[in-house]
Write an enzyme that holds these catalytic residues in place. Sequence first.
Site, PDB file in Angstrom:
ATOM      1  N   HIS A 356      34.532  30.860  39.449  1.00  0.00           N
ATOM      2  CA  HIS A 356      35.115  31.182  40.751  1.00  0.00           C
ATOM      3  C   HIS A 356      35.066  32.662  41.094  1.00  0.00           C
ATOM      4  O   HIS A 356      35.668  33.066  42.084  1.00  0.00           O
ATOM      5  CB  HIS A 356      36.582  30.740  40.805  1.00  0.00           C
ATOM      6  CG  HIS A 356      36.762  29.277  41.056  1.00  0.00           C
ATOM      7  ND1 HIS A 356      36.660  28.700  42.302  1.00  0.00           N
ATOM      8  CD2 HIS A 356      37.031  28.260  40.209  1.00  0.00           C
ATOM      9  CE1 HIS A 356      36.873  27.409  42.226  1.00  0.00           C
ATOM     10  NE2 HIS A 356      37.083  27.108  40.964  1.00  0.00           N
ATOM     11  N   LYS A 544      45.528  35.817  52.997  1.00  0.00           N
ATOM     12  CA  LYS A 544      44.894  35.510  51.717  1.00  0.00           C
ATOM     13  C   LYS A 544      45.533  36.389  50.646  1.00  0.00           C
ATOM     14  O   LYS A 544      46.261  37.326  50.953  1.00  0.00           O
ATOM     15  CB  LYS A 544      43.388  35.735  51.761  1.00  0.00           C
ATOM     16  CG  LYS A 544      42.956  37.095  52.298  1.00  0.00           C
ATOM     17  CD  LYS A 544      41.438  37.192  52.375  1.00  0.00           C
ATOM     18  CE  LYS A 544      40.900  36.380  53.515  1.00  0.00           C
ATOM     19  NZ  LYS A 544      39.825  35.480  53.150  1.00  0.00           N
ATOM     20  N   ARG A 545      45.246  36.059  49.413  1.00  0.00           N
ATOM     21  CA  ARG A 545      45.740  36.855  48.296  1.00  0.00           C
ATOM     22  C   ARG A 545      45.387  38.315  48.505  1.00  0.00           C
ATOM     23  O   ARG A 545      44.302  38.642  48.975  1.00  0.00           O
ATOM     24  CB  ARG A 545      45.112  36.307  47.013  1.00  0.00           C
ATOM     25  CG  ARG A 545      45.502  36.984  45.735  1.00  0.00           C
ATOM     26  CD  ARG A 545      44.987  36.172  44.557  1.00  0.00           C
ATOM     27  NE  ARG A 545      43.551  35.952  44.602  1.00  0.00           N
ATOM     28  CZ  ARG A 545      42.648  36.760  44.033  1.00  0.00           C
ATOM     29  NH1 ARG A 545      43.039  37.850  43.390  1.00  0.00           N
ATOM     30  NH2 ARG A 545      41.362  36.474  44.085  1.00  0.00           N
ATOM     31  N   LYS A 550      39.171  42.067  49.020  1.00  0.00           N
ATOM     32  CA  LYS A 550      39.372  41.292  50.252  1.00  0.00           C
ATOM     33  C   LYS A 550      39.600  42.208  51.455  1.00  0.00           C
ATOM     34  O   LYS A 550      39.583  41.775  52.595  1.00  0.00           O
ATOM     35  CB  LYS A 550      40.524  40.305  50.072  1.00  0.00           C
ATOM     36  CG  LYS A 550      40.224  39.226  49.025  1.00  0.00           C
ATOM     37  CD  LYS A 550      41.390  38.272  48.843  1.00  0.00           C
ATOM     38  CE  LYS A 550      41.126  37.263  47.722  1.00  0.00           C
ATOM     39  NZ  LYS A 550      40.134  36.236  48.104  1.00  0.00           N
ATOM     40  N   THR A 652      38.088  29.638  51.123  1.00  0.00           N
ATOM     41  CA  THR A 652      38.311  28.368  51.829  1.00  0.00           C
ATOM     42  C   THR A 652      39.179  28.581  53.063  1.00  0.00           C
ATOM     43  O   THR A 652      39.185  27.746  53.961  1.00  0.00           O
ATOM     44  CB  THR A 652      38.977  27.321  50.911  1.00  0.00           C
ATOM     45  OG1 THR A 652      40.167  27.868  50.335  1.00  0.00           O
ATOM     46  CG2 THR A 652      38.029  26.880  49.815  1.00  0.00           C
ATOM     47  N   LYS A 656      39.278  26.707  56.913  1.00  0.00           N
ATOM     48  CA  LYS A 656      40.461  26.185  57.609  1.00  0.00           C
ATOM     49  C   LYS A 656      40.587  26.805  58.997  1.00  0.00           C
ATOM     50  O   LYS A 656      40.943  26.119  59.962  1.00  0.00           O
ATOM     51  CB  LYS A 656      41.717  26.469  56.769  1.00  0.00           C
ATOM     52  CG  LYS A 656      41.736  25.735  55.444  1.00  0.00           C
ATOM     53  CD  LYS A 656      42.724  26.359  54.463  1.00  0.00           C
ATOM     54  CE  LYS A 656      42.424  25.919  53.042  1.00  0.00           C
ATOM     55  NZ  LYS A 656      43.112  26.735  52.044  1.00  0.00           N
TER      56      LYS A 656
END
Length: 816
Positions: A356, A544-545, A550, A652, A656
């Site tokens: 991952h 998100k985390r 990110k 993901t 969504k």
Amino acid sequence: MNFDKESFKDSIRTRLKRNYGKHLEEANKHDIYDAVSASVMEYVQTNWMATRKKYEDGAVRQMYYLSAEFLMGRALSNNLINFGIMESVKDVLDELDFDYTSIEEEEPDAGLGNGGLGRLAACFLDSLATLDYPGHGYGIRYEYGMFEQRIENGYQVEYPDNWLKHRDPWEVKRSDLAVKVTFGGKPVPEARANGHIAFRIEGGEEVTAIPYDVPIVGFDTKTVNRLRLWEAASENGFDLQLFNDMHYNRAVERQNSAENISRVLYPNDSGPSGKALRLKQQYFFSSASLQDLLAKYRRDHGSDFSKFADYNVIQLNDTHPVVAIPELMRLLIDEHELGWDDAWAIVTKTFAYTNHTILAEALEKWPLDIFQGLLPRVYQIVEEINRRFVAQLREKFPEDWQRQNRMSIISEGKIHMAWLAIHAAFSVNGVAALHTDILKNSELRDWYDLYPGKFNNKTNGVTQRRWLASANRDLSAFITKKIGHGWEKDLSLLKKLEKFADDEATLDEFMAIKAANKVELARYLKETQNVFIDPDSIFDVQIKRLHEYKRQLLNVLHVMYLYQRIVEDPSYDPAPRTFLFGAKAASGYRRAKSIIKLINSVADRVNNDHRVKGRLRVVFVENYRVSLAEKLFPAADVSEQISTAGKEASGTGNMKFMLNGAVTIGTLDGANIEIVEEAGAENAFIFGLTADEIQNIETGHNYSPQEYLARNPRLAAVVNQLVDGTFGAQTDGLFRELYESLVYGIEGQRPDVYYVLADFDAYAAAHERLEQAYRDEKRWAKMAFLNVARSGKFSSDRTIEEYVRDIWKLKKVVVK
């Protein structure tokens, strides 16, 4: 299914009486939630038992998904939708003078996960049951989840997530299936009656693993699979003699030590004790799960384990459960008396591994002293696996000692768990096309050269039952009105919506649903956080985390940039925008937590400046979780997917957002590439360096952030605000680490590791294009609508069918 309203009412009344000693008129909302859930469980149990019997009678091949996380979200609505009784239960509650929405809000989010890893696992379980495949999950029943996030003075503060404060009506405790897991001690060889040499552990710490089963209800089917979660306990943890001697703390030391294993998801591992606890967690649930599977196999098939892999396939969700590989060897050799070669033949046909991450630091490596101290016998087995593997490498690459050292499972005082997984598993998959290509061509190139047949791609997906049918019920009804049912189990049918893409009435109705979702989110945030947001503004969302790759930092720097531009340039009149952030930072991740503080400091400045009122607003949504995501995705106009190209495995959340009609602004990273391929480049806003361009920069060692700061004085001014006291004198030191990480580099790293400054101008330009598109209402409506219509590829049902076809080799089992 047959649903009798009066019987259901009677069941609610009976459970209120039995569990709470209350009449209906005395019950509070949580009492009603619990009674409704328990009544629904009666329907679930009937199908659950029938499913289990069908599997047992047929002796079918089953898949077991081992994961440290299962971010399930609330169960009530999901189960009602999947059973097809949502409207009936709403009617019952209406007749009893209770509002379903308020009852639904009583259910806490199960504290079993944190980010995409856990949410993917939950989507996969939903798809497996819906598609009638025998697939189950194994994990840990965390008592306090990860943590409940509260924002105090702009800082993240972690509190226990006491999600089990009340009983969980969706779980069934199975004390009869408890097993023992041992840590530490000394491996002692002993000869068995048949001459087999096995090892037993002397003097170890014995922990009891108690299973709790959670039903996984498929949509429009009678299949109900299982998520089995292990709770840690100590059978003899309470020392009465010490207690009577008034040594109260010592009396419960063993009990606390055992229970700590299942206390919290991802405990802070910045020190040796935290690392040891994490390893304990991983071994605990891996060993318990394997013991469970071996016991079941023995009951069904006897002591000949040669066909174990014919009936069981285990998918390792990232490196957390990879310790299961040597543990299965230990169990087969020491407990069931198999020889090494026979055991290894079983192991290498049983395990498949999903990678991952591309980040090297996320590929787990355990220090030898911690691993050997906690798991001495397992360590011996890892040593032997590595010894044999290195011998193979020497034979295959006799002159290439550097390759031998790079690929050794044990090297530099650590055990490389990803290497162990790739060597032992029969399948290794990435989770997006770009991610898998990077693994094969770069990060895991040595391994791909050695085992090319093992590598494959399985692009992630999300379940439309949770993220559309449940989270966005008005949009779901709209879709069904346009194309009929069927999309709930075949998301590719959304393609039928394309024929309405130029129909003005359809687009107006579609955008009215989005507007209503925005109003509902605004109402919720006013009620829960006392913040006001304008539903007529662009809702630009990044949830998100929190991790530097990110690039929440890029987003907030751009907000600061917009703020300065509005203040300094009276002629600049942008469309009103609300930037919404939601993220948890790992408790020991200092820089991530300082980014949260920065976002909140910027929000405090922007939201209280009358000069930008009505044009710019910033909100940090507290305690991001699944139930909150179900409000944010439907309301979002813009999906921020801005990770550094080549760093995000898949993502993901991007799927969504797309499914709910948000338009992507993002880099060519992870699944963004495939999203743009499906939606069309004209229906997204792509910017920034590509993975190949970044690779060339890193190869050439020629990156200079000063070049980008010199090129854009306004950006330089914004970056300087991190240390010039703009957010108060006390923030100089607080944000200096962020500043120096961008401009100079810290902790031995080069500056701007994640290319925030390199991508900034392109990001700002993409936002300019986005704003222009949003001002054209018809164009924007069509873009958002086509994102929904073209999201069919990104169902987890498609992903599961690919796993089944290429890896798991399962057959459908239909329960009648």
